[in-house]
Design a protein around this motif. Structure first.
Motif, PDB file in Angstrom:
ATOM      1  N   ALA A 121       0.820  -1.219   0.000  1.00 36.73           N
ATOM      2  CA  ALA A 121       0.000   0.000   0.000  1.00 36.73           C
ATOM      3  C   ALA A 121       0.851   1.265   0.000  1.00 36.73           C
ATOM      4  N   HIS A 122       2.135   1.169   0.346  1.00 35.02           N
ATOM      5  CA  HIS A 122       3.016   2.340   0.292  1.00 35.02           C
ATOM      6  C   HIS A 122       3.367   2.737  -1.138  1.00 35.02           C
ATOM      7  N   HIS A 123       3.000   1.898  -2.104  1.00 42.26           N
ATOM      8  CA  HIS A 123       3.348   2.156  -3.509  1.00 42.26           C
ATOM      9  C   HIS A 123       2.082   2.080  -4.368  1.00 42.26           C
ATOM     10  N   PRO A 124       1.142   2.995  -4.163  1.00 46.88           N
ATOM     11  CA  PRO A 124      -0.148   2.910  -4.880  1.00 46.88           C
ATOM     12  C   PRO A 124      -0.020   3.103  -6.379  1.00 46.88           C
ATOM     13  N   GLU A 125       1.072   3.762  -6.827  1.00 50.69           N
ATOM     14  CA  GLU A 125       1.226   3.959  -8.266  1.00 50.69           C
ATOM     15  C   GLU A 125       1.529   2.649  -8.989  1.00 50.69           C
ATOM     16  N   LEU A 126       2.010   1.645  -8.256  1.00 49.85           N
ATOM     17  CA  LEU A 126       2.314   0.341  -8.843  1.00 49.85           C
ATOM     18  C   LEU A 126       1.319  -0.739  -8.436  1.00 49.85           C
ATOM     19  N   PHE A 127       0.836  -0.670  -7.209  1.00 52.13           N
ATOM     20  CA  PHE A 127      -0.074  -1.679  -6.685  1.00 52.13           C
ATOM     21  C   PHE A 127      -1.398  -1.010  -6.333  1.00 52.13           C
ATOM     22  N   PRO A 128      -2.393  -1.083  -7.216  1.00 47.89           N
ATOM     23  CA  PRO A 128      -3.674  -0.402  -6.989  1.00 47.89           C
ATOM     24  C   PRO A 128      -4.447  -1.025  -5.834  1.00 47.89           C
ATOM     25  N   PRO A 129      -5.515  -0.358  -5.378  1.00 44.95           N
ATOM     26  CA  PRO A 129      -6.299  -0.886  -4.243  1.00 44.95           C
ATOM     27  C   PRO A 129      -6.796  -2.301  -4.447  1.00 44.95           C
ATOM     28  N   MET A 130      -7.176  -2.645  -5.674  1.00 41.31           N
ATOM     29  CA  MET A 130      -7.652  -4.014  -5.927  1.00 41.31           C
ATOM     30  C   MET A 130      -6.558  -5.037  -5.644  1.00 41.31           C
ATOM     31  N   TYR A 131      -5.350  -4.754  -6.068  1.00 42.30           N
ATOM     32  CA  TYR A 131      -4.204  -5.643  -5.827  1.00 42.30           C
ATOM     33  C   TYR A 131      -3.991  -5.809  -4.325  1.00 42.30           C
ATOM     34  N   VAL A 132      -3.978  -4.693  -3.598  1.00 45.31           N
ATOM     35  CA  VAL A 132      -3.732  -4.741  -2.153  1.00 45.31           C
ATOM     36  C   VAL A 132      -4.841  -5.507  -1.438  1.00 45.31           C
ATOM     37  N   ALA A 133      -6.102  -5.286  -1.865  1.00 44.71           N
ATOM     38  CA  ALA A 133      -7.230  -5.980  -1.227  1.00 44.71           C
ATOM     39  C   ALA A 133      -7.129  -7.489  -1.420  1.00 44.71           C
ATOM     40  N   LEU A 134      -6.757  -7.929  -2.606  1.00 46.49           N
ATOM     41  CA  LEU A 134      -6.627  -9.367  -2.857  1.00 46.49           C
ATOM     42  C   LEU A 134      -5.482  -9.966  -2.043  1.00 46.49           C
ATOM     43  N   VAL A 135      -4.377  -9.243  -1.933  1.00 46.95           N
ATOM     44  CA  VAL A 135      -3.257  -9.732  -1.131  1.00 46.95           C
ATOM     45  C   VAL A 135      -3.673  -9.832   0.340  1.00 46.95           C
ATOM     46  N   ARG A 136      -4.427  -8.851   0.806  1.00 48.72           N
ATOM     47  CA  ARG A 136      -4.894  -8.897   2.205  1.00 48.72           C
ATOM     48  C   ARG A 136      -5.771 -10.117   2.445  1.00 48.72           C
ATOM     49  N   VAL A 137      -6.640 -10.440   1.476  1.00 46.96           N
ATOM     50  CA  VAL A 137      -7.476 -11.636   1.588  1.00 46.96           C
ATOM     51  C   VAL A 137      -6.614 -12.895   1.592  1.00 46.96           C
ATOM     52  N   GLY A 138      -5.609 -12.915   0.713  1.00 49.63           N
ATOM     53  CA  GLY A 138      -4.733 -14.082   0.654  1.00 49.63           C
ATOM     54  C   GLY A 138      -3.957 -14.299   1.937  1.00 49.63           C
ATOM     55  N   GLU A 139      -3.495 -13.217   2.559  1.00 50.02           N
ATOM     56  CA  GLU A 139      -2.777 -13.346   3.831  1.00 50.02           C
ATOM     57  C   GLU A 139      -3.700 -13.836   4.941  1.00 50.02           C
ATOM     58  N   ALA A 140      -4.926 -13.328   4.952  1.00 50.01           N
ATOM     59  CA  ALA A 140      -5.855 -13.715   6.015  1.00 50.01           C
ATOM     60  C   ALA A 140      -6.308 -15.165   5.889  1.00 50.01           C
ATOM     61  N   SER A 141      -6.412 -15.648   4.648  1.00 45.34           N
ATOM     62  CA  SER A 141      -6.919 -17.009   4.428  1.00 45.34           C
ATOM     63  C   SER A 141      -5.816 -18.038   4.261  1.00 45.34           C
ATOM     64  N   GLY A 142      -4.552 -17.586   4.227  1.00 46.10           N
ATOM     65  CA  GLY A 142      -3.455 -18.524   4.030  1.00 46.10           C
ATOM     66  C   GLY A 142      -3.321 -19.016   2.606  1.00 46.10           C
ATOM     67  N   THR A 143      -3.905 -18.304   1.650  1.00 47.96           N
ATOM     68  CA  THR A 143      -3.840 -18.714   0.240  1.00 47.96           C
ATOM     69  C   THR A 143      -3.159 -17.623  -0.594  1.00 47.96           C
ATOM     70  N   LEU A 144      -2.102 -17.033  -0.045  1.00 46.71           N
ATOM     71  CA  LEU A 144      -1.458 -15.919  -0.730  1.00 46.71           C
ATOM     72  C   LEU A 144      -0.890 -16.340  -2.080  1.00 46.71           C
ATOM     73  N   ALA A 145      -0.279 -17.529  -2.153  1.00 44.95           N
ATOM     74  CA  ALA A 145       0.303 -17.979  -3.420  1.00 44.95           C
ATOM     75  C   ALA A 145      -0.778 -18.125  -4.492  1.00 44.95           C
ATOM     76  N   GLU A 146      -1.909 -18.725  -4.132  1.00 46.09           N
ATOM     77  CA  GLU A 146      -2.994 -18.910  -5.101  1.00 46.09           C
ATOM     78  C   GLU A 146      -3.571 -17.567  -5.532  1.00 46.09           C
ATOM     79  N   ILE A 147      -3.729 -16.636  -4.588  1.00 44.87           N
ATOM     80  CA  ILE A 147      -4.267 -15.318  -4.912  1.00 44.87           C
ATOM     81  C   ILE A 147      -3.322 -14.574  -5.859  1.00 44.87           C
ATOM     82  N   LEU A 148      -2.036 -14.636  -5.578  1.00 44.29           N
ATOM     83  CA  LEU A 148      -1.072 -13.963  -6.442  1.00 44.29           C
ATOM     84  C   LEU A 148      -1.089 -14.558  -7.853  1.00 44.29           C
ATOM     85  N   GLU A 149      -1.291 -15.864  -7.931  1.00 45.19           N
ATOM     86  CA  GLU A 149      -1.361 -16.500  -9.245  1.00 45.19           C
ATOM     87  C   GLU A 149      -2.591 -16.010 -10.012  1.00 45.19           C
TER      88      GLU A 149
END
Length: 403
Positions: A121-149
């Motif tokens: 989130a410190h780099h919004p010009e590269l990682f938009p809110p949608m990207y950050v929101a999906l990563v947050r979901v992946g971290e919370a659910s333990g499926t970060l690798a699948e979300i990133l894919e």
């Protein structure tokens, strides 16, 4: 926020160093203590703002670099690598290009105790809110690798679509630029010589040739001023083109033109449905999904309309009803989304709608290129050809009078 460069001791007596972005030195000390390190010294980096500006200008990664980074990090995490180790490996990977300094900064934030989503989130010009929101979901659910894919796949599709649009626009734009260049060259270098010959011979010049001769004389007399103004306008256009509000205003103006309006409508529908599919598939709540999509779509259209859609959803009505009331999407897309809501398969139907409108968008672009390119050539050729005919007619009249 300022950057703090620190050195600290681990429990084994090893000296480690890193970079932390924090509002105060006390916050830096708290984060170092959270990592169970013993601080040695903490130094505030000077010229942080200037360094950040230079990084933004010269070291900012491309969209393709972010996609490669996302896919490679997903593969490393699936292979069993820890997040900090994966970031460390990617920070030296040449495939991500100018994104490497950003990856190093993200790793420093993660080591300082922030979550991966917070670091992004410190780099919004590269990682938009949608990207950050999906990563947050992946971290919370333990499926970060699948979300990133999933994110990498969606970004790859979006970049392929942008390349198709750019390829479709590039050909007619090149034709217009080349044809305009030929016309300007004719007006500034060829026509003045012919004009002087015609004036010396006292030839009768028709109104069309006379208009172009006057235009040629004006361009020749003020070429320095016109050249400077053109450079200033080009620089101003490049600067304003980087401003989201200016781009949104231009898009709203272009959306009023008949052909462009239909093409933009297809692109907006495909983008909305594709991102709706990705966010809902990742189990992001519908209200959060719509808030992210509303911010994204506001850059391409009327922000008030999308804000109203979000408000109607919060009031308890269905997504399809809110879209139908505001007429933000075509009726066919709204009916398909309504079917998805009724059957409980909204992500699946959203993906199919996105694919349908992406195909229609490609066909529309192909037709537009097939029409605009020849029209540009015919238009410029008619102007140059008519001018040549007028000049040659005047020269012929002079030769006949002499004969």
């Amino acid at each position: 926020m300022p950057n703090f460069r620190y050195r600290a001791l681990t429990a084994n007596g090893e000296i480690v160093s890193g970079l932390i972005t924090a509002p105060t030195a006390a916050e830096v000390a708290r984060r170092i203590d959270y990592l169970r390190l013993v601080p040695i010294d903490t130094i505030v980096e000077e010229n942080t703002a200037r360094a950040s500006l230079l990084t933004f200008r010269f070291e900012r990664g491309r969209s393709e670099d972010v996609t490669i980074f996302t896919l490679d990090l997903a593969l490393l995490l699936k292979a069993g690598a820890r997040l900090d180790r994966g970031l460390e490996l990617l920070a030296t990977d040449a495939d991500i290009g100018r994104l490497r300094p950003t990856v190093r900064a993200i790793r420093s934030s993660v080591l300082a105790g922030e979550s991966f989503a917070e670091a992004l989130a410190h780099h919004p010009e590269l990682f938009p809110p949608m990207y950050v929101a999906l990563v947050r979901v992946g971290e919370a659910s333990g499926t970060l690798a699948e979300i990133l894919e999933v994110v990498a796949g969606d970004r790859s599709r979006a970049e392929a679509l942008r390349r198709k649009i750019a390829d479709a626009v590039r050909y007619p734009a090149f034709l217009l630029f080349a044809s305009t260049g030929v016309l300007v060259f004719f007006l500034m270098f060829v026509l003045p010589q012919l004009g002087s010959v015609l004036h010396d011979m006292g030839a009768k010049i028709d109104p069309i040739a006379g208009t172009f001769l006057q235009l040629s004389e004006f361009l020749t007399a003020h070429k320095n001023l016109i050249g400077s103004a053109a450079i200033i306008l080009l620089a101003g256009a490049l600067f304003l083109g980087r401003q989201p509000k200016f781009r949104a205003a231009i898009i709203r103006r272009l959306a009023r033109l008949p052909v462009i309006r239909s093409i933009l409508a297809l692109q907006q529908t495909a983008m909305f449905c594709r991102n709706l599919e990705v966010l809902l598939t990742a189990a992001v709540p519908l209200t959060t999904t719509l808030r992210i999509l509303a911010n994204m779509m506001a850059a391409m259209g009327d922000a008030a309309v999308w804000t109203r859609v979000v408000e109607r959803i919060r009031q308890g009505i269905k997504l399809s009803e809110a879209l139908e009331e505001t007429a933000t999407l075509p009726p066919l897309a709204v009916r398909m989304l309504r079917l998805g809501e009724e059957t409980g398969q909204l992500p699946v139907l959203a993906g199919r709608v996105a694919q349908f409108y992406e195909t229609k968008l490609q066909r529309s672009l192909d037709r537009a290129v097939g029409i605009v390119g020849p029209l540009a050539v015919i238009f410029i050729s008619t102007i140059v050809g008519g001018l040549i005919v007028s000049v040659m007619t005047a020269l012929l009249s002079v030769s006949q009078s002499i004969g």
